[in-house]
Design an enzyme around this catalytic site. Structure first.
Site, short mmCIF file in Angstrom:
data_model
loop_
_atom_site.label_atom_id
_atom_site.label_comp_id
_atom_site.label_asym_id
_atom_site.label_seq_id
_atom_site.Cartn_x
_atom_site.Cartn_y
_atom_site.Cartn_z
CD GLN A 111 47.46 41.47 48.39
OE1 GLN A 111 48.53 41.85 48.84
NE2 GLN A 111 46.96 41.98 47.28
CB VAL A 113 44.97 31.71 45.93
CG1 VAL A 113 44.19 33.00 46.01
CG2 VAL A 113 45.75 31.63 44.61
CG HIS A 129 42.89 37.84 47.00
ND1 HIS A 129 43.85 38.43 46.19
CD2 HIS A 129 42.24 38.87 47.59
CE1 HIS A 129 43.78 39.75 46.31
NE2 HIS A 129 42.81 40.03 47.15
CB CYS A 156 39.63 15.83 33.53
SG CYS A 156 40.45 14.95 34.86
CB CYS A 170 22.14 21.97 44.39
SG CYS A 170 23.51 22.96 43.74
CB SER A 211 52.81 46.60 44.38
OG SER A 211 51.46 46.34 44.01
#
Length: 270
Positions: A111, A113, A129, A156, A170, A211
Site C-alpha cells: 500500500q 507509495v 496505491h 516552482c 497530448c 491495520s
C-alpha cells in the site's frame, strides 16, 4: 507469539504454507515507518491552501485535483521530497531475500507509495496505491507512467509546473500515479485482478504494518484464507488482520516489521 486465550501456534502449519502455494506479503505504513517515513495522517498530513488546512482524505482526491491541480501537486512534491531522504530498512531487505528463495512463487503487494521496496531490489511487486516518483496523463491518452522530473519542486510557480508536469503526448496536465480516495482499484494501473489471483493460490500470507482497515489487505487476506492459506500478521497492535490470522491457524506477532520478520524466519527455518 501472542494468541488470546493462551493457545499455542501451529508452527508446522506455518512452515507448510510455502509448499502449498504462493507466498504473498502485504505491507503497509508500518514497514516504512522503520525507515523514518511519517504516515502523513498525523500533523505531517496537513497541507495549507490559501488559509485553509486540509487533511490527506480531502487532498488525495480526483475532485480536489480537478479544482486546484498545482496546489495538490505541491503537496505530493513535498511528500516525494520527504520520502527521497529515506532508505530501505532490514525488513525491506529481508523480503528481497525471500523473493530470491522462492522466486516466481513470491509476490509482494504494498500500500506504500514511497518506492522503498523497489529501491531495495524487489521485482515481483504490485504497488497497489501507486508510486510517488511517477506520473501519468490525467486525460488517459497514454496507458504508461513516467518519472516525475527532479526539477519539479514545491517552490516552482504554476507556469513552471505546467511545463514540467505535462503529458508528452497530448500536453494535458499529468497527475501523480497514485490511487486517490475517490477512485477504485483496477488492473491497468494497480494490478488489482492479478493480486486477487495470487491471493487465491497462496499457501502463506504475511501482512506487515497495516491495520486491516483499508480494503486491500482485508479483502486479499479474506480471499486467501477462504482458499486455505495460513496467515501471519506482524503488527504491534491487535487488529482485524491479526484475529483473522489466528483463526487461520497462523499467528499474530505483536512487534514491528523487522523484529516480526526475524521471528517468522526462525519459524520457517524450523
Amino acid at each position: 507469539m501472542e494468541k488470546p486465550g493462551g493457545g499455542g501456534v501451529n508452527q508446522a502449519r506455518i512452515r507448510q504454507g510455502p509448499s502449498r502455494g504462493y507466498v504473498l506479503v502485504i505491507t503497509g505504513a508500518g514497514i516504512s515507518a522503520e525507515s523514518g517515513i511519517p504516515t502523513f495522517r498525523g500533523d505531517d498530513g496537513y497541507w495549507t491552501i490559501g488559509s485553509v488546512n486540509y487533511r490527506p482524505e480531502e487532498l488525495g482526491t480526483l475532485r480536489k485535483f480537478q479544482e486546484v491541480p498545482w496546489d495538490i501537486w505541491r503537496w505530493y512534491l513535498h511528500r516525494r521530497q520527504v520520502c527521497e531522504k529515506a532508505m530501505p530498512n532490514p525488513a525491506h531487505h529481508r523480503l528481497v531475500e525471500w523473493e530470491s528463495r522462492w522466486g516466481e512463487r513470491f509476490h509482494l503487494v504494498t500500500q506504500n507509495v514511497d518506492g522503498l521496496h523497489r529501491q531495495a531490489g524487489q521485482r515481483n511487486l504490485f504497488e497497489s496505491h501507486g508510486n510517488l516518483q511517477m506520473m501519468r496523463c490525467s486525460q488517459h491518452c497514454l496507458p504508461r507512467t513516467w518519472p516525475i522530473p527532479s526539477s519539479a519542486k514545491v517552490g516552482c510557480g504554476d507556469l513552471e509546473l505546467k511545463t514540467l508536469l505535462a503529458c508528452p503526448n497530448c500536453g494535458a496536465a499529468a497527475r501523480p500515479h497514485l490511487l486517490w480516495f475517490d477512485e477504485s482499484y483496477n488492473e491497468e494501473h494497480y494490478r488489482w485482478s492479478s493480486a486477487q489471483n495470487i491471493a487465491r493460490k497462496a499457501g502463506l500470507v504475511v501482512t506487515i504494518g497495516t491495520s486491516g482497515v483499508a480494503t486491500l489487505p482485508s479483502r486479499l487476506s479474506s480471499l486467501a484464507k477462504s482458499c486455505g492459506a495460513v496467515l501471519v500478521d506482524i503488527n504491534p497492535e491487535q487488529n482485524p488482520l491479526s484475529r483473522q490470522a489466528q483463526a487461520s491457524g497462523g499467528a499474530h506477532l505483536a512487534c514491528g516489521a523487522g523484529e516480526g520478520l526475524e521471528r517468522l524466519e526462525k519459524i520457517l527455518q524450523g
